[in-house]
Write a protein that holds these residues in place. Structure first.
Motif, PDB file in Angstrom:
ATOM      1  N   LEU A  71      37.062  44.091  46.413  1.00 36.44           N
ATOM      2  CA  LEU A  71      35.849  43.462  46.938  1.00 36.44           C
ATOM      3  C   LEU A  71      35.187  44.318  48.013  1.00 36.44           C
ATOM      4  CD1 LEU A  71      36.926  39.716  47.146  1.00 36.44           C
ATOM      5  CD2 LEU A  71      35.623  40.880  45.345  1.00 36.44           C
ATOM      6  N   ILE A  72      35.993  44.945  48.865  1.00 37.39           N
ATOM      7  CA  ILE A  72      35.446  45.820  49.905  1.00 37.39           C
ATOM      8  C   ILE A  72      34.729  46.997  49.265  1.00 37.39           C
ATOM      9  CG2 ILE A  72      36.082  47.447  51.739  1.00 37.39           C
ATOM     10  CD1 ILE A  72      38.351  45.371  52.444  1.00 37.39           C
ATOM     11  N   ASP A  73      35.370  47.625  48.290  1.00 38.60           N
ATOM     12  CA  ASP A  73      34.741  48.764  47.609  1.00 38.60           C
ATOM     13  C   ASP A  73      33.426  48.351  46.959  1.00 38.60           C
ATOM     14  OD1 ASP A  73      36.918  50.308  48.378  1.00 38.60           O
ATOM     15  OD2 ASP A  73      37.845  50.330  46.377  1.00 38.60           O
ATOM     16  N   GLU A  74      33.432  47.204  46.321  1.00 41.88           N
ATOM     17  CA  GLU A  74      32.220  46.714  45.661  1.00 41.88           C
ATOM     18  C   GLU A  74      31.133  46.399  46.690  1.00 41.88           C
ATOM     19  OE1 GLU A  74      29.810  46.139  42.547  1.00 41.88           O
ATOM     20  OE2 GLU A  74      31.888  46.800  42.353  1.00 41.88           O
TER      21      GLU A  74
ATOM     22  N   VAL B 295      38.088  31.507  36.531  1.00 38.71           N
ATOM     23  CA  VAL B 295      38.460  31.893  37.894  1.00 38.71           C
ATOM     24  C   VAL B 295      39.767  31.209  38.293  1.00 38.71           C
ATOM     25  CG1 VAL B 295      37.753  31.793  40.325  1.00 38.71           C
ATOM     26  CG2 VAL B 295      36.087  32.410  38.556  1.00 38.71           C
ATOM     27  N   ILE B 296      39.929  29.976  37.852  1.00 42.20           N
ATOM     28  CA  ILE B 296      41.170  29.227  38.080  1.00 42.20           C
ATOM     29  C   ILE B 296      41.632  28.653  36.745  1.00 42.20           C
ATOM     30  CG2 ILE B 296      40.719  28.685  40.507  1.00 42.20           C
ATOM     31  CD1 ILE B 296      39.734  25.927  39.623  1.00 42.20           C
ATOM     32  N   THR B 297      42.889  28.262  36.704  1.00 40.77           N
ATOM     33  CA  THR B 297      43.472  27.733  35.473  1.00 40.77           C
ATOM     34  C   THR B 297      44.090  26.367  35.748  1.00 40.77           C
ATOM     35  OG1 THR B 297      43.991  29.972  34.769  1.00 40.77           O
ATOM     36  CG2 THR B 297      45.145  28.197  33.651  1.00 40.77           C
TER      37      THR B 297
ATOM     38  N   CYS C 245      42.657  28.773  47.036  1.00 40.27           N
ATOM     39  CA  CYS C 245      42.496  30.121  47.593  1.00 40.27           C
ATOM     40  C   CYS C 245      41.610  30.963  46.680  1.00 40.27           C
ATOM     41  CB  CYS C 245      43.864  30.771  47.784  1.00 40.27           C
ATOM     42  SG  CYS C 245      43.780  32.397  48.560  1.00 40.27           S
ATOM     43  N   ARG C 246      41.854  30.896  45.385  1.00 35.07           N
ATOM     44  CA  ARG C 246      41.038  31.657  44.435  1.00 35.07           C
ATOM     45  C   ARG C 246      39.560  31.261  44.551  1.00 35.07           C
ATOM     46  NH1 ARG C 246      44.090  33.835  39.634  1.00 35.07           N
ATOM     47  NH2 ARG C 246      46.283  33.615  40.173  1.00 35.07           N
ATOM     48  N   ILE C 247      39.289  29.972  44.708  1.00 29.92           N
ATOM     49  CA  ILE C 247      37.896  29.533  44.836  1.00 29.92           C
ATOM     50  C   ILE C 247      37.287  30.060  46.130  1.00 29.92           C
ATOM     51  CG2 ILE C 247      36.401  27.520  45.183  1.00 29.92           C
ATOM     52  CD1 ILE C 247      38.150  26.050  43.115  1.00 29.92           C
ATOM     53  N   ARG C 248      38.011  29.985  47.226  1.00 33.41           N
ATOM     54  CA  ARG C 248      37.481  30.503  48.496  1.00 33.41           C
ATOM     55  C   ARG C 248      37.194  31.997  48.394  1.00 33.41           C
ATOM     56  NH1 ARG C 248      41.502  26.917  50.604  1.00 33.41           N
ATOM     57  NH2 ARG C 248      42.866  28.694  50.958  1.00 33.41           N
ATOM     58  N   VAL C 249      38.094  32.741  47.772  1.00 31.55           N
ATOM     59  CA  VAL C 249      37.868  34.185  47.596  1.00 31.55           C
ATOM     60  C   VAL C 249      36.680  34.407  46.651  1.00 31.55           C
ATOM     61  CG1 VAL C 249      38.864  36.335  46.720  1.00 31.55           C
ATOM     62  CG2 VAL C 249      40.260  34.800  48.126  1.00 31.55           C
ATOM     63  N   ALA C 250      36.579  33.594  45.619  1.00 34.54           N
ATOM     64  CA  ALA C 250      35.454  33.713  44.685  1.00 34.54           C
ATOM     65  C   ALA C 250      34.121  33.489  45.392  1.00 34.54           C
ATOM     66  CB  ALA C 250      35.617  32.722  43.529  1.00 34.54           C
ATOM     67  N   LYS C 251      34.081  32.544  46.316  1.00 34.69           N
ATOM     68  CA  LYS C 251      32.847  32.291  47.066  1.00 34.69           C
ATOM     69  C   LYS C 251      32.463  33.515  47.896  1.00 34.69           C
ATOM     70  CE  LYS C 251      32.649  28.320  49.175  1.00 34.69           C
ATOM     71  NZ  LYS C 251      33.033  27.097  49.906  1.00 34.69           N
ATOM     72  N   VAL C 252      33.459  34.176  48.489  1.00 34.13           N
ATOM     73  CA  VAL C 252      33.175  35.410  49.244  1.00 34.13           C
ATOM     74  C   VAL C 252      32.657  36.475  48.283  1.00 34.13           C
ATOM     75  CG1 VAL C 252      34.216  37.291  50.575  1.00 34.13           C
ATOM     76  CG2 VAL C 252      34.836  34.922  51.078  1.00 34.13           C
ATOM     77  N   ALA C 253      33.319  36.614  47.153  1.00 31.84           N
ATOM     78  CA  ALA C 253      32.919  37.626  46.172  1.00 31.84           C
ATOM     79  C   ALA C 253      31.497  37.365  45.671  1.00 31.84           C
ATOM     80  CB  ALA C 253      33.902  37.638  45.008  1.00 31.84           C
ATOM     81  N   GLN C 254      31.144  36.108  45.503  1.00 34.88           N
ATOM     82  CA  GLN C 254      29.775  35.786  45.098  1.00 34.88           C
ATOM     83  C   GLN C 254      28.777  36.187  46.176  1.00 34.88           C
ATOM     84  OE1 GLN C 254      30.938  31.667  43.828  1.00 34.88           O
ATOM     85  NE2 GLN C 254      29.440  32.064  42.205  1.00 34.88           N
ATOM     86  N   ARG C 255      29.149  36.033  47.439  1.00 28.56           N
ATOM     87  CA  ARG C 255      28.261  36.462  48.532  1.00 28.56           C
ATOM     88  C   ARG C 255      28.073  37.967  48.504  1.00 28.56           C
ATOM     89  NH1 ARG C 255      27.932  32.743  52.776  1.00 28.56           N
ATOM     90  NH2 ARG C 255      25.755  32.643  52.925  1.00 28.56           N
ATOM     91  N   VAL C 256      29.098  38.708  48.055  1.00 27.61           N
ATOM     92  CA  VAL C 256      29.003  40.157  47.917  1.00 27.61           C
ATOM     93  C   VAL C 256      28.044  40.502  46.775  1.00 27.61           C
ATOM     94  CG1 VAL C 256      30.332  42.218  47.239  1.00 27.61           C
ATOM     95  CG2 VAL C 256      31.263  40.629  48.930  1.00 27.61           C
ATOM     96  N   GLY C 257      27.904  39.581  45.832  1.00 27.40           N
ATOM     97  CA  GLY C 257      26.986  39.796  44.720  1.00 27.40           C
ATOM     98  C   GLY C 257      27.653  39.844  43.364  1.00 27.40           C
ATOM     99  N   LEU C 258      28.950  39.611  43.309  1.00 21.51           N
ATOM    100  CA  LEU C 258      29.641  39.613  42.034  1.00 21.51           C
ATOM    101  C   LEU C 258      29.330  38.345  41.261  1.00 21.51           C
ATOM    102  CD1 LEU C 258      31.416  41.672  43.767  1.00 21.51           C
ATOM    103  CD2 LEU C 258      33.210  41.122  42.162  1.00 21.51           C
ATOM    104  N   THR C 259      29.307  38.486  39.954  1.00 23.12           N
ATOM    105  CA  THR C 259      29.116  37.320  39.098  1.00 23.12           C
ATOM    106  C   THR C 259      30.456  36.616  38.916  1.00 23.12           C
ATOM    107  OG1 THR C 259      29.600  38.524  37.057  1.00 23.12           O
ATOM    108  CG2 THR C 259      27.287  38.533  37.813  1.00 23.12           C
ATOM    109  N   VAL C 260      30.399  35.392  38.459  1.00 20.93           N
ATOM    110  CA  VAL C 260      31.628  34.640  38.204  1.00 20.93           C
ATOM    111  C   VAL C 260      32.456  35.360  37.135  1.00 20.93           C
ATOM    112  CG1 VAL C 260      32.568  32.435  37.417  1.00 20.93           C
ATOM    113  CG2 VAL C 260      30.615  32.479  38.961  1.00 20.93           C
TER     114      VAL C 260
END
Length: 121
Positions: free
Chosen positions: A92-95, A32-34, A51-66
């Motif tokens: 993310l919105i579409d998902e 997710v980050i480098t 920023c990538r981590i904060r967005v990843a946390k939102v994406a995880q709430r949507v249900g996406l895997t890491v």
């Protein structure tokens, strides 16, 4: 992006993103980050890591895997601009909308009084 742009430590990124240092290492491990390593073998991250981590946390709430999140982020350039993040937001919105529609369909099926084991998944 030059190596000099990688100036943030694990603790810097953790503080900026609101996660524990172990989570920063987890997100790095899963792509997710480098980070780059210093001569002293310390991790250094660029400005986009928190920023990538904060967005990843939102994406995880949507249900996406890491793994799914890392795949989405793989298309981001090294120095993401607002348009780049806009494309991530659209994905993310579409998902989220797709998953919400599926959940609503499951709720309707469960309320239908039929056998739960016969609900199509």
């Amino acid at each position: 992006m030059s190596i000099t742009a990688f100036t943030r430590s694990v603790s810097d990124v953790a503080a900026e993103s609101g996660v524990a240092p172990s989570a920063v290492r987890f997100y790095e491990q899963h792509g997710v980050i480098t980070a780059i390593r210093t001569q002293g073998d310390q991790r250094r991250f660029d400005d986009s890591a928190a920023c990538r981590i904060r967005v990843a946390k939102v994406a995880q709430r949507v249900g996406l895997t890491v793994r799914e999140i890392a795949e989405i982020f793989a298309a981001l350039p090294a120095d993401p601009q607002p348009d780049d993040w806009g494309r991530v937001a659209t994905t993310l919105i579409d998902e989220a909308e797709s998953r919400t529609a599926a959940l609503k369909a499951y709720l309707t099926d469960m309320r239908g009084g039929g056998r739960l084991c016969e609900i199509e998944v």
